[in-house]
Design an enzyme around this catalytic site. Sequence first.
Site, short mmCIF file in Angstrom:
data_model
loop_
_atom_site.label_atom_id
_atom_site.label_comp_id
_atom_site.label_asym_id
_atom_site.label_seq_id
_atom_site.Cartn_x
_atom_site.Cartn_y
_atom_site.Cartn_z
CG ASP A 265 4.22 0.13 -6.80
OD1 ASP A 265 5.36 -0.27 -5.90
OD2 ASP A 265 4.49 0.27 -7.98
CE1 TYR B 114 1.01 0.62 -11.10
CE2 TYR B 114 2.92 -0.87 -10.91
CZ TYR B 114 2.24 0.31 -10.49
OH TYR B 114 2.99 0.93 -9.58
CE LYS C 110 -7.28 11.88 -4.50
NZ LYS C 110 -7.14 12.83 -3.71
CG ASP D 73 8.05 0.85 -2.73
OD1 ASP D 73 8.00 -0.13 -2.31
OD2 ASP D 73 8.38 1.31 -3.87
CG ASP E 225 -4.63 12.85 -0.86
OD1 ASP E 225 -5.76 12.32 -0.68
OD2 ASP E 225 -5.04 14.00 -1.19
#
Length: 469
Positions: A362, A257, A305, A366, A338
């Site tokens: 993010d 971002y 990750k 959500d 994941d």
Amino acid sequence: TAAPIAAPTTAAVEYPNTAESDGDTNGLTSDSNAIAHPDTGTANADIHAGVDGDGHTGSANGDGDFYPIADGHRDPAADGDLYAAADGHRDSGTDGDFYTAADGDLDGGPDRGEYATADGYLDHGPLGAGSTMKRSLCIIPGDGIGQEVIPAAVRVLEAVIPDLEVVEAEAGYGTFQAKGDSVPAETLVRIESCRAALFGAVGSPPKKIDGYRSAIITMRRALDLYANIRPVRSLPLNGLRQDVDLVIFRENTEDVYAGREWIDPSGEKATAERLITRRSSFRIARSAFSFARQYGRRRVTIVHKANVMPLTDGLFRACCLEIAAGFADIEVEEMLADIAAYWLVRDPARFDVVVTTNLFGDILSDAAAHWGGGIGLVPSINQGDRLAVAEPVHGSAPDIAGRGIANPLAAILSAALLVRNTWQLVEPAGRIEEAVRQLIFQRDNLTPDLGGKGTTATVVDRLLSILAV
């Protein structure tokens, strides 16, 4: 013994206008960037004459922007902002604000407040949990339904904090269209003065617009709001588990971002740069672990990750574990992003506090929002060391904007986060949150998104009646 790998050879590529062998068509045999543009000598795969990958020909710096200096913006200082001073704003001091005095405000005293008082707020005394002094809130309705839900939230806040001082400011896509800036400098000034803001929603342009950047991203970076905090707690809605109570801490200022991306002139390849720093990783980790200790949480889950991004996520992971070593009373676990997504779907109650990077945060927050009633009900707060901007998670919802049926509960719950986290008023924040739970439980005056026939105004009226009991 394996045979050695032969070095690659460069085959000549013939073009009508050149005998070069660098793989492009620009007729320059001395460049090494293998693209069809006359910016000889650079290797950044763009169409410009600098090595920094931007559109400015007056600089060879490596900051990737449109300005001729090395800090990423248009001033001669190295502080990464739009202003001509070294403190990150538009004055000549080193105090990190927008004003010409050394205390960070509009007066000449050492208090960082609008007035000559020592507390740094828009009142004349110290602020704290037991203070009766005025608290100041900058409201920024923004776009779409933000114009409806933020005034609704203010009505509720004024019921529990009667002397609340409200200052209004502008931001959003509509502001950009009117003024050429999604977040005018005056808006940042007002947030700095109040130290607490409530933002409604931001609209998105239908296509890429030169000069436009998301208002909320701009505020996060300009005000150094490095922690995005998203609590997800079960609400009494049909079909939802009633045992979910988790909080996601998302690093808010970097990762992909950071805005460092470019596209190959051929249009065949686009690249984004991922930025992870030790400083930002330490800050978000410390925020998560400090929160866990302060509120009696049992566990912090570090999500990353590092198995496929050993350098960037490896650094984030290492920083989190270093901070964790100072919180022996908090259980620590690691989880790949994941796998965390899987467990948020299967058993969200296993999570307590989660800390992660910007992109993963993010996405995961959500996904987790489902257990809190969905995107339309989940609150959030963007927090820095001195400032906070709360915002509902939902968007600007242009399809229902102006119809008076927008659900104000996420904005109201976001306001409650400000009351608790910024003003340290636990009892009023709890009253607001409990009133929302009662409203939903009673199925009284809910808006159409929750299956009711209520309006924005009737929801607030009912909440006020609950708070008055």
